[in-house]
Design an enzyme around this catalytic site. Structure first.
Site, PDB file in Angstrom:
ATOM      1  N   ASP A 127      27.750 108.869  33.508  1.00  0.00           N
ATOM      2  CA  ASP A 127      26.544 108.071  33.358  1.00  0.00           C
ATOM      3  C   ASP A 127      25.726 108.483  32.147  1.00  0.00           C
ATOM      4  O   ASP A 127      25.668 109.655  31.782  1.00  0.00           O
ATOM      5  CB  ASP A 127      25.683 108.184  34.628  1.00  0.00           C
ATOM      6  CG  ASP A 127      26.372 107.567  35.828  1.00  0.00           C
ATOM      7  OD1 ASP A 127      26.784 106.400  35.709  1.00  0.00           O
ATOM      8  OD2 ASP A 127      26.508 108.235  36.866  1.00  0.00           O
ATOM      9  N   GLU A 166      25.869  96.967  43.717  1.00  0.00           N
ATOM     10  CA  GLU A 166      26.423  98.317  43.619  1.00  0.00           C
ATOM     11  C   GLU A 166      25.269  99.283  43.853  1.00  0.00           C
ATOM     12  O   GLU A 166      24.236  99.201  43.185  1.00  0.00           O
ATOM     13  CB  GLU A 166      27.027  98.570  42.237  1.00  0.00           C
ATOM     14  CG  GLU A 166      28.295  97.789  41.969  1.00  0.00           C
ATOM     15  CD  GLU A 166      28.838  98.039  40.567  1.00  0.00           C
ATOM     16  OE1 GLU A 166      28.254  98.865  39.831  1.00  0.00           O
ATOM     17  OE2 GLU A 166      29.835  97.400  40.201  1.00  0.00           O
TER      18      GLU A 166
END
EC number: 4.2.1.20
Length: 269
Positions: free
Chosen positions: A60, A49
């Site tokens: 995040d 990824e």
């Protein structure tokens, strides 16, 4: 058969889980990031990824927010991220690459242009964290029409009423976020993950990868006994943050990847 389908089928035949590694494109700089990207498969990454840096990475945690900041300050752009994939594909035609990030940079780039360039570069899948199924027409539909898998996130708070809608157009694999919250948060219990995978299996035949909060080879091995894929991101990104130089960042990330791969590959023996 897509590269993602091929990879998960091969690993299923081998009787083991996939190690799915996340790094941010352009962190700590373009050249070092490309070295990391090219080195990950030999270090044991089965699927990669690659984060697309964005100025507001709301899903995040601190580690990946800082990685995004380092990449942006080093001049990383979406065009450079696609270039990075093109350079990776010169030597590697087999390891699947999934771009992960937010819709805004793609929208600014132009969806049709992005999809065409991503396909040409050798991108295999997309994970767009802020684009729910209700907006499939914007990106998921054109991406899948071009042969790029669209991978959905499911979480502990995705209820049974919502789950079929989330999974309906998913392809490639399902990414189960084992801990509610941002990336790098605490890890889930084995019991919780076992129950979650069983629930997902009732709704989909796609491979199920589990991520968020997995930091050590031991934790990776525990999840690898249960899931089709084990996703590790923040722990790798932390190695870049802690490194005193770009060369050390490359070495340390690949070293941790090797240790994680050992854990994943030995999990079901």
């Amino acid at each position: 058969m897509s590269r993602l389908e091929q990879r998960f089928a091969e690993l299923k035949a081998e009787g083991r889980s996939a190690l799915v590694t996340f790094v941010t494109a352009g962190d700590p700089g373009y050249d070092a990031s490309l070295q990391i990207l090219k080195g990950l498969p030999a270090a044991g990454a089965d699927v990669i990824e690659l984060g697309m840096p964005f100025t507001d990475p709301m899903a995040d945690g601190v580690a990946i927010q800082l990685a995004t900041l380092r990449a942006l300050e080093a001049g990383q752009t979406l065009a450079k991220t696609l270039q990075m994939v093109r350079e990776f594909r010169v030597d590697n035609q087999t390891t699947p690459i999934v771009l992960m990030g937010y819709y805004n940079p793609i929208h600014r780039f132009g969806v049709d242009t992005f999809v065409a360039e991503a396909k040409a570069a050798g991108v295999d899948g997309l994970i767009i964290v802020d684009l729910p199924p209700e907006h499939d027409a914007e990106l998921a539909t054109p991406a899948q029409a071009a042969g790029i898998d669209f991978i959905r996130l499911t979480t502990p708070t995705t209820d049974d009423a919502r789950l079929p809608r989330v999974l309906e157009r998913s392809s490639g694999f399902v990414y189960y976020v084992s801990v509610a919250g941002v990336t790098g948060a605490g890890s889930a219990t084995t019991e919780h993950v076992t129950e979650a995978i069983a629930r997902l299996r009732r709704h989909t035949d796609l491979p199920i990868s589990v991520g968020f909060g997995i930091r050590t080879p031991e934790q990776a091995a525990n999840i690898a006994r249960l899931a089709d894929g084990v996703v590790v991101g923040s722990a790798l990104v932390d190695k870049i943050a802690q490194a005193k130089s770009a060369d050390q960042a490359v070495t340390d990330v690949l070293s941790l990847c090797s240790a994680l791969a050992e854990g994943v590959r030995g999990a079901r023996r």
